[in-house]
Structures are given as C-alpha cells and as structure tokens.
Motif scaffolding. Structure first.
Motif, PDB file in Angstrom:
ATOM      1  N   THR A  63       0.844  -1.199   0.000  1.00  0.00           N
ATOM      2  CA  THR A  63       0.000   0.000   0.000  1.00  0.00           C
ATOM      3  C   THR A  63       0.876   1.244   0.000  1.00  0.00           C
ATOM      4  O   THR A  63       1.931   1.288   0.633  1.00  0.00           O
ATOM      5  N   ASN A  64       0.427   2.252  -0.706  1.00  0.00           N
ATOM      6  CA  ASN A  64       1.042   3.578  -0.697  1.00  0.00           C
ATOM      7  C   ASN A  64      -0.046   4.597  -0.396  1.00  0.00           C
ATOM      8  O   ASN A  64      -1.101   4.595  -1.042  1.00  0.00           O
ATOM      9  N   GLN A  65       0.223   5.463   0.566  1.00  0.00           N
ATOM     10  CA  GLN A  65      -0.742   6.491   0.947  1.00  0.00           C
ATOM     11  C   GLN A  65      -0.069   7.852   0.911  1.00  0.00           C
ATOM     12  O   GLN A  65       1.100   7.987   1.288  1.00  0.00           O
ATOM     13  N   LEU A  66      -0.807   8.849   0.481  1.00  0.00           N
ATOM     14  CA  LEU A  66      -0.269  10.200   0.345  1.00  0.00           C
ATOM     15  C   LEU A  66      -1.342  11.216   0.701  1.00  0.00           C
ATOM     16  O   LEU A  66      -2.479  11.112   0.244  1.00  0.00           O
ATOM     17  N   LEU A  67      -0.964  12.186   1.521  1.00  0.00           N
ATOM     18  CA  LEU A  67      -1.830  13.328   1.829  1.00  0.00           C
ATOM     19  C   LEU A  67      -0.967  14.577   1.741  1.00  0.00           C
ATOM     20  O   LEU A  67       0.086  14.650   2.382  1.00  0.00           O
ATOM     21  N   SER A  68      -1.398  15.532   0.941  1.00  0.00           N
ATOM     22  CA  SER A  68      -0.583  16.715   0.699  1.00  0.00           C
ATOM     23  C   SER A  68      -1.459  17.960   0.685  1.00  0.00           C
ATOM     24  O   SER A  68      -2.543  17.969   0.090  1.00  0.00           O
ATOM     25  N   VAL A  69      -0.980  19.016   1.352  1.00  0.00           N
ATOM     26  CA  VAL A  69      -1.667  20.311   1.371  1.00  0.00           C
ATOM     27  C   VAL A  69      -0.651  21.367   0.971  1.00  0.00           C
ATOM     28  O   VAL A  69       0.428  21.465   1.574  1.00  0.00           O
ATOM     29  N   ARG A  70      -0.979  22.153  -0.031  1.00  0.00           N
ATOM     30  CA  ARG A  70      -0.069  23.197  -0.516  1.00  0.00           C
ATOM     31  C   ARG A  70      -0.766  24.549  -0.524  1.00  0.00           C
ATOM     32  O   ARG A  70      -1.978  24.629  -0.698  1.00  0.00           O
ATOM     33  N   SER A  71       0.042  25.584  -0.358  1.00  0.00           N
ATOM     34  CA  SER A  71      -0.482  26.951  -0.378  1.00  0.00           C
ATOM     35  C   SER A  71       0.440  27.813  -1.240  1.00  0.00           C
ATOM     36  O   SER A  71       1.672  27.709  -1.140  1.00  0.00           O
ATOM     37  N   TYR A  72      -0.153  28.643  -2.082  1.00  0.00           N
ATOM     38  CA  TYR A  72       0.600  29.517  -2.987  1.00  0.00           C
ATOM     39  C   TYR A  72       0.303  30.977  -2.625  1.00  0.00           C
ATOM     40  O   TYR A  72      -0.855  31.346  -2.428  1.00  0.00           O
ATOM     41  N   HIS A  73       1.369  31.785  -2.569  1.00  0.00           N
ATOM     42  CA  HIS A  73       1.224  33.188  -2.180  1.00  0.00           C
ATOM     43  C   HIS A  73       1.934  34.058  -3.210  1.00  0.00           C
ATOM     44  O   HIS A  73       3.099  33.838  -3.523  1.00  0.00           O
ATOM     45  N   VAL A  74       1.235  35.068  -3.721  1.00  0.00           N
ATOM     46  CA  VAL A  74       1.819  36.057  -4.623  1.00  0.00           C
ATOM     47  C   VAL A  74       2.120  37.294  -3.782  1.00  0.00           C
ATOM     48  O   VAL A  74       1.229  38.080  -3.463  1.00  0.00           O
ATOM     49  N   LEU A  75       3.381  37.443  -3.399  1.00  0.00           N
ATOM     50  CA  LEU A  75       3.761  38.546  -2.518  1.00  0.00           C
ATOM     51  C   LEU A  75       4.018  39.830  -3.289  1.00  0.00           C
ATOM     52  O   LEU A  75       3.859  40.917  -2.743  1.00  0.00           O
ATOM     53  N   SER A  76       4.422  39.701  -4.552  1.00  0.00           N
ATOM     54  CA  SER A  76       4.612  40.861  -5.420  1.00  0.00           C
ATOM     55  C   SER A  76       4.669  40.350  -6.843  1.00  0.00           C
ATOM     56  O   SER A  76       4.564  39.153  -7.094  1.00  0.00           O
ATOM     57  N   SER A  77       4.831  41.264  -7.784  1.00  0.00           N
ATOM     58  CA  SER A  77       4.900  40.831  -9.185  1.00  0.00           C
ATOM     59  C   SER A  77       6.160  40.039  -9.476  1.00  0.00           C
ATOM     60  O   SER A  77       6.242  39.356 -10.502  1.00  0.00           O
ATOM     61  N   ARG A  78       7.128  40.081  -8.562  1.00  0.00           N
ATOM     62  CA  ARG A  78       8.395  39.376  -8.784  1.00  0.00           C
ATOM     63  C   ARG A  78       8.682  38.294  -7.746  1.00  0.00           C
ATOM     64  O   ARG A  78       9.700  37.603  -7.860  1.00  0.00           O
ATOM     65  N   PHE A  79       7.828  38.142  -6.757  1.00  0.00           N
ATOM     66  CA  PHE A  79       8.135  37.232  -5.663  1.00  0.00           C
ATOM     67  C   PHE A  79       6.936  36.332  -5.369  1.00  0.00           C
ATOM     68  O   PHE A  79       5.843  36.814  -5.090  1.00  0.00           O
ATOM     69  N   PHE A  80       7.167  35.018  -5.447  1.00  0.00           N
ATOM     70  CA  PHE A  80       6.132  34.023  -5.190  1.00  0.00           C
ATOM     71  C   PHE A  80       6.623  33.064  -4.104  1.00  0.00           C
ATOM     72  O   PHE A  80       7.807  32.742  -4.040  1.00  0.00           O
ATOM     73  N   LEU A  81       5.701  32.602  -3.280  1.00  0.00           N
ATOM     74  CA  LEU A  81       6.047  31.707  -2.188  1.00  0.00           C
ATOM     75  C   LEU A  81       5.092  30.519  -2.178  1.00  0.00           C
ATOM     76  O   LEU A  81       3.877  30.685  -2.307  1.00  0.00           O
TER      77      LEU A  81
END
Length: 241
Positions: A11-29
């Motif tokens: 068995t293989n199990q996976l749980l993933s939560v991601r968050s994307y943030h646009v801090l400026s026109s040149r910086f992404f997190l």
C-alpha cells in the motif's frame, strides 16, 4: 497433497496540502505539508494433507478423505512513514535572472520487520525489529540566467542533513545545467550530485522480492553519486498530407 498460500499486500498512501502566495509581481512563495506511507504484508504458508482413497465396492464411487498432517505459515509486516514540511520562494531579480530558494524538513519513522512463524504442534516464532526514527532536512538555492536569447544557465546547490539517535550525516549536493535552444531544437548538459540517506534492503526468494527500508547507521553509510546527462530534442516542421 500440498496446498500453498502466498499473498502480497503493498500500500502507498499520500496526503498533501499546498499553499501559494503572490507577494509581489516578482516574488512568489509556496508552502506545503505532506504525509506519505509505504507498507507491506506478506502471508506465506503451506498445508500438507494425507489423502486416502476408499472404494468399498467396485461399482461404488471412490471416496477420498483428507487428513491434515502439517501446516506452516509466516506473516511479515513492515512500513516507512514520512511527515514533511517545505517552502519554496521564486524571485525574479531582473530581466533574464531568476532565483529559487527553499528548505524542507522530513521526519521518518521506520518499522522494518515484524515476523511471525507458526507450525502445527510446534512452538511459534515471533520476531519484531525495533522501530527507528530519523530527521532529514535541507536548504537549497538556484540561479537561472539567460546568457543570450538562446542559451540558459542554471546553477545551484542543496545542503542536506540527516540525524538519528546514533549518527549525524550531512553533505553538499551541487548541480548545474546549460541549455541551448533554437526554433526547433534544444540541447542540454547537466551535472548533479545526490546523497541518499534511506536504503532499500531486498530479500530475494519465493514468489516475490521483499523490500524493507532502513535509515543510514554507523555501519550503513549514506550513498552518494554524480549524475551527468546530455539531452537533445528536435521538433519536425508541420506537414500537410
């Protein structure tokens, strides 16, 4: 007559939560939390019967009786479980220059082998390897530079760290690549160093190979390698039939 039983459950199990943030026109997190688990269970056994055929009269249908005289079965369990967190920052420094910075942290839990063997009219044997845990982390960065309209250079490195109750290991993993593109072709050269702190132990035999994951120890050192690659791709012009 012998009857064999072989059952494999992976068995293989996976749980993933991601968050994307646009801090400026040149910086992404980007940040993330992840859970993964690989587990196995093998049931292997055999039963031996003594068969007797009885035909009281020639015109009667023979009757078969089965008497169990021996039974052996084994059960093997194991798993590896990871809980991790990471973040990745994407920064456009200037036209044609981009940087990526990030870090990750992983907590490993190993349950290598739990083994049970039972034989009829015999003492059973039960073995259980001690569970282990490890902490693995790393920080990394890379820089992508457009040397010209057709050529890109990517250079970076990752510093990794691995810790158990017994050992601490660490290492630097540099990497670089050079890409040249034309309108319908692309050539890429790359070199990467990688370090692996987890090891897959393979036991061959029977119907299937059994894989058990274990951490690096004082006797099982981390494995490292250099990987070099040359790639070329070509697109053909559109044709009309």
């Amino acid at each position: 007559i012998n009857f064999d039983q072989n059952l494999r459950r992976l068995t293989n199990q996976l749980l993933s939560v991601r968050s994307y943030h646009v801090l400026s026109s040149r910086f992404f997190l980007q940040t993330g939390l992840h859970f993964t688990q690989y587990a196995f269970r093998y049931n292997e056994g055999s039963t031996e019967f003594r068969v007797a055929t009885v035909q009281p009269k020639p015109w009667m249908k023979p009757e078969r009786t089965f008497t169990k005289i021996k039974e052996i079965y084994t059960i093997s369990n194991g798993k590896i479980q990871d809980v991790s967190a990471n973040f990745l920052a994407d920064w456009t420094i200037a036209s044609g220059v981009k940087a990526k910075l990030g870090a990750d942290l992983i907590h490993h839990t190993y349950e290598p082998v739990s083994y049970l063997r039972k034989e009829e009219n015999q003492d059973s044997v039960s073995l259980k390897e001690a569970s282990a845990s490890a902490l693995e982390g790393g920080v990394f960065g890379s820089l992508l530079v457009n040397l010209s309209s057709k050529m890109q250079w990517n250079v970076g490195a990752r510093y990794s760290y691995f810790q158990t109750k017994q050992v601490n290991y660490q290492g630097l993993e540099p990497r670089t690549s050079l890409t040249y593109r034309t309108d319908n072709a692309s050539i890429q050269l790359s070199a990467t160093r990688m370090i692996q702190y987890n090891h897959a132990l393979v036991k061959s035999g029977g119907l299937t190979d059994k894989i058990t994951w274990v951490p690096s120890t004082p006797g099982i050192l981390p494995q490292s390698s250099w990987q070099y690659a040359v790639g070329w791709s070509q697109s053909r012009p559109e044709q009309t039939f």
